[in-house]
Design an enzyme around this catalytic site. Sequence first.
Site, mmCIF file in Angstrom:
data_model
loop_
_atom_site.group_PDB
_atom_site.id
_atom_site.type_symbol
_atom_site.label_atom_id
_atom_site.label_comp_id
_atom_site.label_asym_id
_atom_site.label_seq_id
_atom_site.Cartn_x
_atom_site.Cartn_y
_atom_site.Cartn_z
ATOM 1 N N SER A 451 0.825 -1.221 0.000
ATOM 2 C CA SER A 451 0.000 0.000 0.000
ATOM 3 C C SER A 451 0.846 1.252 0.000
ATOM 4 O O SER A 451 1.918 1.255 0.602
ATOM 5 C CB SER A 451 -0.810 0.058 1.298
ATOM 6 O OG SER A 451 -2.030 -0.534 1.141
ATOM 7 N N PRO A 452 0.345 2.322 -0.588
ATOM 8 C CA PRO A 452 1.046 3.599 -0.418
ATOM 9 C C PRO A 452 0.992 4.010 1.059
ATOM 10 O O PRO A 452 -0.076 4.028 1.657
ATOM 11 C CB PRO A 452 0.232 4.572 -1.280
ATOM 12 C CG PRO A 452 -1.050 3.883 -1.600
ATOM 13 C CD PRO A 452 -0.866 2.428 -1.400
ATOM 14 N N GLN A 529 2.309 7.099 -6.598
ATOM 15 C CA GLN A 529 1.021 7.732 -6.279
ATOM 16 C C GLN A 529 1.221 9.247 -6.249
ATOM 17 O O GLN A 529 2.123 9.745 -5.571
ATOM 18 C CB GLN A 529 0.500 7.265 -4.921
ATOM 19 C CG GLN A 529 -0.913 7.765 -4.674
ATOM 20 C CD GLN A 529 -1.414 7.486 -3.270
ATOM 21 O OE1 GLN A 529 -0.805 7.903 -2.290
ATOM 22 N NE2 GLN A 529 -2.518 6.773 -3.178
ATOM 23 N N TYR A 610 -7.917 14.554 0.766
ATOM 24 C CA TYR A 610 -6.948 15.458 0.151
ATOM 25 C C TYR A 610 -7.655 16.231 -0.982
ATOM 26 O O TYR A 610 -8.854 16.046 -1.207
ATOM 27 C CB TYR A 610 -5.709 14.685 -0.314
ATOM 28 C CG TYR A 610 -5.006 14.029 0.856
ATOM 29 C CD1 TYR A 610 -4.560 14.808 1.923
ATOM 30 C CD2 TYR A 610 -4.841 12.654 0.938
ATOM 31 C CE1 TYR A 610 -3.957 14.233 3.033
ATOM 32 C CE2 TYR A 610 -4.237 12.068 2.042
ATOM 33 C CZ TYR A 610 -3.795 12.853 3.089
ATOM 34 O OH TYR A 610 -3.220 12.294 4.190
ATOM 35 N N ARG A 658 -7.203 6.152 -6.576
ATOM 36 C CA ARG A 658 -7.615 5.735 -5.232
ATOM 37 C C ARG A 658 -8.794 6.592 -4.811
ATOM 38 O O ARG A 658 -8.752 7.817 -4.904
ATOM 39 C CB ARG A 658 -6.469 5.886 -4.238
ATOM 40 C CG ARG A 658 -6.752 5.157 -2.940
ATOM 41 C CD ARG A 658 -5.552 5.125 -2.025
ATOM 42 N NE ARG A 658 -5.336 3.750 -1.562
ATOM 43 C CZ ARG A 658 -4.888 3.448 -0.358
ATOM 44 N NH1 ARG A 658 -4.559 4.384 0.503
ATOM 45 N NH2 ARG A 658 -4.726 2.185 -0.010
ATOM 46 N N ARG A 752 -0.045 -2.053 6.971
ATOM 47 C CA ARG A 752 0.671 -2.376 8.219
ATOM 48 C C ARG A 752 1.371 -3.732 8.190
ATOM 49 O O ARG A 752 2.493 -3.840 8.697
ATOM 50 C CB ARG A 752 -0.276 -2.268 9.407
ATOM 51 C CG ARG A 752 -0.631 -0.820 9.709
ATOM 52 C CD ARG A 752 -1.695 -0.710 10.798
ATOM 53 N NE ARG A 752 -2.075 0.668 10.998
ATOM 54 C CZ ARG A 752 -2.977 1.320 10.256
ATOM 55 N NH1 ARG A 752 -3.577 0.693 9.276
ATOM 56 N NH2 ARG A 752 -3.272 2.564 10.479
#
Length: 796
Positions: A451-452, A529, A610, A658, A752
């Site tokens: 994952s980013p 990304q 964002y 995303r 994680r």
Amino acid sequence: MKVVVVGGGPAGLYFALLMKKSNRAHAVRVLERNTADNTFGWGVVFSDQTMENFRQADAPTYKTITDHFAHWDDIDVHVKGATITSGGHGFSGIARRTLLRILADRALELGVDIRYHTEVGHEEALRGLGLGDYDLLVAADGVNSGIRRRHAEHFQPDVDVRRAKYIWLGTMRLFDAFTFAFVENDCGVYQAHAYRFDERTSAFIVECDERSWRGAGFDRMNTDESIATCERMFAPWLDGHPLLTNMQHLRGSQWLNFPIIRNARWHHEKMVLIGDAAHTAHFSIGSGTKLAMEDAIALARVLNEPSVTTMPLSAALDRYQEERSTEALRLQNAARNSMEWFENVRRYIHLPPEQFAYSLLTRSQRVSHENLRLRDRSYLEGVERWFAARVSARGEPGTGNGEPGLAAADREQLPVPGSPFPVPAIQAPTPPMFTPYTMRGLTVPNRIVVSPMDVYSAHDGVPNDFHLVHLGARALGGAGLVFTEMACVSPEGRITYGCTGMYASDHVSGWRRIVDFVHERSPAKICLQLGHSGRKGSTKLGLEGTDIPLDEANWDVIGPSALPHRPTMQVPREMTRADMDKVRDDFARSTRLAIDCGFDMVELHCAHGYLLSSFITPLANRRRDDYGGSLENRLRFPLEVFSAMRGEWPDDRPMSVRISATDWVEGGVTGEESVRIAQAFIAAGADIIHVSTGQTSPDAKPVYGRMWQTPFSDRIRNEARIPTIAVGNVTEPDQVNSIIAAGRADLVALARPHLADPAWTLHAAAELGYAEQWWPWQYRSGKQQLERLIERRKGT
Ligand SMILES: Cc1cc2nc3c(=O)[nH]c(=O)nc-3n(C[C@H](O)[C@H](O)[C@H](O)COP(=O)(O)OP(=O)(O)OC[C@H]3O[C@@H](n4cnc5c(N)ncnc54)[C@H](O)[C@@H]3O)c2cc1C
């Protein structure tokens, strides 16, 4: 104790007999409005595990129940002319009427006073029956519990009536396996859940969504006409046998809507709820009667513990609620997943029968890939072989994703010829996570994505040695696709001073070094990304806390509207058209720089509040111009940015977007809208949608759990036939395999778990005994040692 039980269903009768069995001095009375042999429904099912609980609670009833069992192991799924069989499920069926007779006989034998034909209109009426001086009133009066309704302010019930329709019928056609039959026609999709419960009879429940129900005209039919229509619909499985109604009790033979019931409190004064009065679990996981009877076991046990004599009744009932509510919630969650699968079966009916059946079997998330292997190895290996063969036999690299609505999953997946790290030829059976995946000209060697994840370690946006080692280690760790963190398209587009950028020559050389390492040293692919922080920018490093503004605001933040993300954060400046042009051009420039670096793929970050995400969510976007209001308007600027990037990015390289598929806030983006958002980006040339949720508002109320965001990916992928990346609390290889094989996503991103273990994929391959996984040659001896350790552990 003087105990009055209202309701002689499984919960009431079983509790009564267990109470009396514990102490013959208890005076236990059951009041049931029906006669002994008049009951709704046909059969019920129990798993082998449930039966073990019954054995321990009362051996004689356990024995009599098992003497009357019809037992089966197989589940048959009939869809589109195919029958898929999987074994090892270990279920038993019994007629509801027989079960109630067994429980009533045993209760009578133990001295319970059962009064049939006694309707309890109100607790006060118990006085008239000479039962007003009870110590405990047990509300076992089922799903429509009058006691719960009368004392709703204390029990605080939550009743969620679902829109799908079902009708509970029977037939003399004997099914050897638990049978799911699906019919798709011009009017809709219809399913039957059928199982044998004695030597002569099977239960046959027909279910469909409301649109299909109306489409078939069931809303205008009486019960006989409905049944005749179901007989015609399911004729191939009925072998000429009619469908039967339970006419003594019409309730059981009419179309119903399933209510999910929960109660905040399960007891009030001397009253306690058990069974369906306390909770319901959708019939498709066959657990309602189990839950009801296990409530009875727990309540009887708690009330007969020696310590109970020294505590107030409410403390004992608290203990009962505490013990049972956790278990009920667990099962209700599984039941909800299962229920939603059947409610939305239209979404899955396009899947090939093999995948459809697998999706059905794993629908509740309680049965995983490895559970299926334990139950029926040959079935599971068949699925793995089928999946791997399909991946290698279909699709062409480089076909692109030009057709909106066409799943890449339905196209070919072939390795790119001439790669220095050729994707291994698929050996059957192969765990689905180790099959390659192709988007345009790019083939990722397996379905695992890093994952980013922002690591807040850059200076002036320049990726440094930390980023090289961090991303390089994960590429060496076997993941098929490694995402960079969000690289920001301008200095003021950064979230923090520690974020990386892609707007200066230093950034290009920093990223190129990382991309070159990944390509030269591993078969992994790497995706950049790109994002802009918008109103969440100018904050402290994420590791110091989330959304904490810099002590001195160092750059002005922008957003669609002048609304801060939190009251403590900067108020953004509402963007002008000139701001939009600049941001769009920044994204286009960063995309060109990504080509210079050699990235395999770029992703546009439109999630998590964002800048572009804040255009999409109405929680942040209150504009009155063409960029606010309707979803179409809110998408206008993010799509403009995407198109500018697509215009720069080579045709043979894929792009992802995303999104936050829901805001988890009322009035925000919903799962339904997320499908339209995904469709809009696919139509603009995206190849895959990376499905996250939330982080768009501090008011969000997310529902966390294992694989908690996967249902959003599932919906987008199967409703709109759009390739997806699932992400969110996926931690086990078993979960990844289930998600991929069921078609809930095409790739699975883990965050994680990759922080804890850069070599997560290598370890997964060793655990699953998948020998074809690429390892860095430098680490081969580590591989051998790991495999030996795993063998030894399995051996013990
Ligand atoms: C279509 C369908 C299929 C199902 N299949 C399964 C399955 O395969 N396996 C499984 O485990 N479960 C199954 N269930 C669930 C199961 O039927 C219930 O969960 C279970 O019956 C609950 O037991 P209970 O004793 O709490 O309630 P009930 O069985 O509903 O019993 C309540 C009793 O209370 C009586 N009553 C109500 N009000 C009063 C009153 N005022 N005075 C006197 N008496 C009253 C009613 O007549 C009834 O006999 C299914 C349910 C449905 C709808």
